[in-house]
Design an enzyme around this catalytic site. Structure first.
Site, PDB file in Angstrom:
ATOM      1  N   THR A  14       6.069  -1.634  -4.464  1.00  0.00           N
ATOM      2  CA  THR A  14       6.452  -0.561  -3.551  1.00  0.00           C
ATOM      3  C   THR A  14       7.898  -0.735  -3.068  1.00  0.00           C
ATOM      4  OG1 THR A  14       4.172  -0.348  -2.823  1.00  0.00           O
ATOM      5  CG2 THR A  14       5.845   0.534  -1.352  1.00  0.00           C
ATOM      6  N   GLY A  46       3.418  -8.773   0.131  1.00  0.00           N
ATOM      7  CA  GLY A  46       2.815  -9.824   0.941  1.00  0.00           C
ATOM      8  C   GLY A  46       3.301 -11.191   0.499  1.00  0.00           C
ATOM      9  N   GLU A  58      -3.717   1.085  -1.087  1.00  0.00           N
ATOM     10  CA  GLU A  58      -4.524   1.304  -2.309  1.00  0.00           C
ATOM     11  C   GLU A  58      -4.671   2.799  -2.617  1.00  0.00           C
ATOM     12  OE1 GLU A  58      -4.992  -1.081  -4.169  1.00  0.00           O
ATOM     13  OE2 GLU A  58      -4.707  -2.728  -2.779  1.00  0.00           O
TER      14      GLU A  58
END
Lengths: 564, 564
Positions: free
Chosen positions: B42, B81, B326
């Site tokens: 992303t 993350g 998601e």
């Protein structure tokens, strides 16, 4: 922040409930900050039901003192602002006992901390109630008391007092004080709820004109997300809601002032109940729709709506609390419903109705006259639909209650097993009130046709979106037919495109500030979006950076304020 | 927490997209934690639309390196993350350029920090993306790259590779990798969403049997708030939703495993699209209803629902994020809609339909046969209603698209101006799927009639509550009449009382633990409610302290697991 309750509640309570002597003694001390006060009403186990409070104040004739006690865990005072850290005095609400008899809830001034070293006084325990959702900076405390003594003079005695022999004497009615509770609720709408939704809306709409996502037309640049119909459907009804509630709050405040004047000048309390019922229901409707609206705006910003930099998460956690404080929403709606049922009974007896429910005596139209989709842009047409729905639900609720009572069901059971329907009924009543008020406000803007045109579209959008969201209520008795609903759906979607187009010339001049941000990329610190959002949240002052505000909000707010 | 992406995404991606040689080189290093990886996909300006990613990897024939660049602010990798603090390697998704031609998105292993002192390598900038709503403990970072070089071998090359002269060679299809995205989405439902709503429900229902508020019957003790119909209406449908989604997730996982097996054993990808479409829509439906349900539970606890001690605020901020990650829900619903429209076209051509949409070819019943309110406890009857609604909405959407195209509107415009309706259509399709599946699961419990009876009521409640919440969809073409809706409303309220009564013998033995808490009042530390909530959140192990679980959840979950 530390002294908000001190100024906003502690001092006004003394002024409202104290005798002249008490006011003369305590208010100057408080205004000079020689004492810092809080207001201790809610208990761990008791909120909305004030009569259920368990803290006691028992008069001891021998010492001429009141003994204050929180006898159970559930009676611990819980939530008072400024209590855990700042306050050294509290107005404590407690059940008054004299000569073994309970006289209900009264207010007492209790010193809780030393004025010398701020230590907690004997018999008292104070602490912080712990972390909360949002409101991290607010000092909410708990208070426990074991045989804490305050002199007889510390009971606030404008409306009732205890004599030295323990006799209880009531002087006049304290119902007049309900007005302050109502005022608080009404100001909540204009000062907390509408600004929260306005901010969220401006942030999300601006985000949606600078953020691009996916190709809309194959081969072209990624599209501004505001050009997706689904995004318009999320955001533009929120814009409409702001105005609906804004105009409603102006009317409600005017009604408040009028009732206040009646009370002050004529001691006429006759409109207080109506004002209470209207403000309770509207508080519930407004806090519900502003909370849902802010959350819709937040989620419409995708992942970035989770960044605290967007300002949106904190706006949500602040605004959603208003669904609970100043009267929990379901309780508020049921209080409005109780008033509506009383009005229905008056109607059946041929008595006149208060103005806000006078429509109950108007004839009920039995079907919607729309024939083509543009008919749904006629304010009269959709206002009638809302009126019909409210009338029908109120009468249905009344009928259900009546038939339960006639079949031998006890009153309290009948009320409980009708309560889901009653709450819905109140929403319908308030919804109609807001739509009708919006239409009237909009029609008052006739001298400024351009402004009226923009407001008109938002008014239409508010009304039609509400019908679609509650379509069952309008369809179930055939008032609106399935075919009409299709037309209405189509009208509502047309409005989204129109409102988007309205704004297009200004909004589209305004694009993702790539250049500005990219020029800073050399010394980029990871906070590009913080800057972007800070700028998006800026107080609107310049037409070029604030098209939505400039086009809609500023002229309308200004105009509305000068008109109403 | 620090290595979640390392194990859950970094390693599986190398296994999925790497050649055998790449797997042999990198996976042992990663499994031994000699390297720590993250997954950087992303970007600040690009989420769901993967094709829009702007990070580039340009092959330099002379040095045999790829040059990685994030050329614009909007191309900065955002959210990965473990990136801001822990990772020293990243799988970076970037547009591959060779010989001046773009070949679309490919994955590259990039070392980002020194293995000696963890310092950030030259050309790279890394930082934390800042505070978020919830997820305070998660290390989300951003990554910028300027001419960062990685050797040719670092492009993951199972499905495509670049030769030393810069030629691009595709080998087979990488569609097979979509299955992992689908698996992630399906596991999200069972591992994150259902547990969140279950916890919230247990906390709120328990709170509602220990918390008392106001008199229900005049003169009696304050009533347990679960005895108010309005409170039942808030909470009990959430209990029903847990089971609806639980049974659905079992079926969905079974479907997933079956498709996976087809792919693994026969390289048969034919069901992948159906699975994708079903899981996308169900993810949207489940995350939406679990988020709304958790928030309803939280608000049903009044002021205490704002205390972090209740566990509810953090449950909400965690679960609501699933509406965005998601696959953002609106995008998911529109992907399902695209599949439905394709199926409709197949139907028109007389081609067979995938199993999950085969109902489209079944005859459409034109009206609901209910005559009295108990008819609405017939699963066949309400399943048919849901089926009818889904069939109608799918066909209406198809008709609208067709007529727009026939009137000369371009395909992309037609899709966009139908998208609000298409998203609703997907919801109706998923809603039908869930209800039908719930009924089938419930009927499979026949050998255990007591369990079946309880599940049956929850199934009825789920179905009827959904019809009421979307009444317009069922009324608009006269499938359900207004009179029937009144009966249905009445049936739904009856169910609330029945489910409350079901639980009453056990739940009522269980009361506000005044005594226990009051005995601790001497050394009370202001955390009484913390204890109360801790105890309410305890892992259920004892029938006496956990009646709701004991009565409903435990036997049903156990039985369901053994049955399906």
């Amino acid at each position: 922040m530390a002294f908000r309750i001190h100024s906003a509640v502690f001092i006004p309570t003394i002024i409202g409930l104290g005798t002249d002597a008490q006011i003369a003694k305590w208010v100057p001390l408080a205004k000079d900050y020689r004492i810092i006060g809080t207001y201790a009403q809610t208990e761990l186990g008791h909120g909305t039901n004030l009569r259920g409070l368990e803290t006691t104040a028992t008069f001891d004739t021998s010492s001429q003192d009141f003994l204050l006690n929180t006898p159970k865990v559930s009676s611990i005072k819980w939530w008072p602002g400024d209590l855990a850290r700042a306050a050294n005095h509290a107005v404590v609400l407690a059940q008054l006992y004299t000569k073994g008899v309970c006289h209900g809830m009264h207010a007492f001034i209790v010193q809780i901390r030393s004025l010398v070293d701020h230590s907690v006084l004997p018999g008292i325990k104070i602490g912080d109630i712990g972390p909360k959702m949002g409101f991290e900076q607010v000092d909410n405390g708990y208070l426990m008391m074991q045989n804490v003594r305050v002199p007889r003079e510390n009971m606030l005695s404008r409306y009732s007092r205890v004599t030295s022999d323990g006799s209880y004497i009531k002087e006049g009615s304290d119902r007049i004080n309900y007005i302050s509770m109502v005022f608080t609720r009404v100001k909540l709408i204009s000062r907390e709820l509408i600004p929260a939704l306005s901010k969220a809306c401006v942030i999300a709409i601006r985000y949606s004109v600078v953020r691009r996502q996916s190709e809309l037309k194959p081969g072209e640049k990624e599209a501004k997300i505001l050009d997706y119909q689904t995004q318009q459907q999320k955001l533009l009804p929120q814009l409409a809601t702001i105005f609906a509630l804004y105009f409603m709050s102006l009317s409600l405040e005017a009604f408040c002032n009028q009732v206040n004047l009646q009370i002050k000048t004529k001691r006429d309390l006759s409109s207080l109940l109506e004002l209470h019922a209207l403000s309770a229901g509207l508080k519930a409707l407004a806090s519900e729709s502003c909370s849902a609206g802010v959350e819709t705006c937040r989620r419409a910003c995708g992942g970035h709506g989770y960044s605290m930099f967007s300002g949106l998460p904190s706006l949500y956690s602040r605004v959603v609390a208003s669904c609970t404080y100043e009267g929990e929403n379901t309780v508020m709606l049921l209080q409005t419903a109780r008033f509506l049922m009383k009005c229905l009974a008056r109607l059946d007896c041929g008595q006149p109705l208060p103005q806000s429910v006078s429509y109950l005596s108007e004839p009920i139209s039995s079907y919607c006259s729309a024939k083509e989709k543009t008919d749904f842009f006629k304010p009269f047409l959709y206002t009638e639909a809302y009126k019909h729905r409210a009338q029908r639900l109120i009468k249905d609720s009344g009928d259900k209650l009546q038939s339960l009572l006639q079949s031998g069901v006890e009153q309290y059971v009948a009320w409980n097993i009708t309560s889901v329907q009653l709450a819905r009924t109140s929403v319908a009543h308030c919804h109609y009130t807001v739509v009708k008020n919006f239409v009237e406000a909009m029609e008052g803007l006739k001298p400024e046709p351009e402004i009226q045109q923009v407001i008109k579209r938002l008014c239409d959008l508010y009304a039609l979106t509400g019908i679609l969201a509650n379509a069952g209520d309008f369809l179930c008795d055939g008032y609106i037919t399935g075919k009409q609903l299709d037309l209405l759906t189509s009208s509502q979607l047309d409005l989204l495109a129109l409102i988007r187009k309205d704004a297009v010339s200004i909004v589209d001049a305004f694009d993702y500030p790539d250049q500005q941000l990219n020029s800073a990329i050399g010394n980029y610190d990871g906070y590009a979006y913080q800057h972007l959002f800070e700028w998006a949240q800026k107080a609107p002052s310049n037409a070029k950076v604030d098209p939505v505000y400039e086009k809609y909000l500023k002229p309308l707010f200004q105009s509305a304020q000068s008109k109403l």
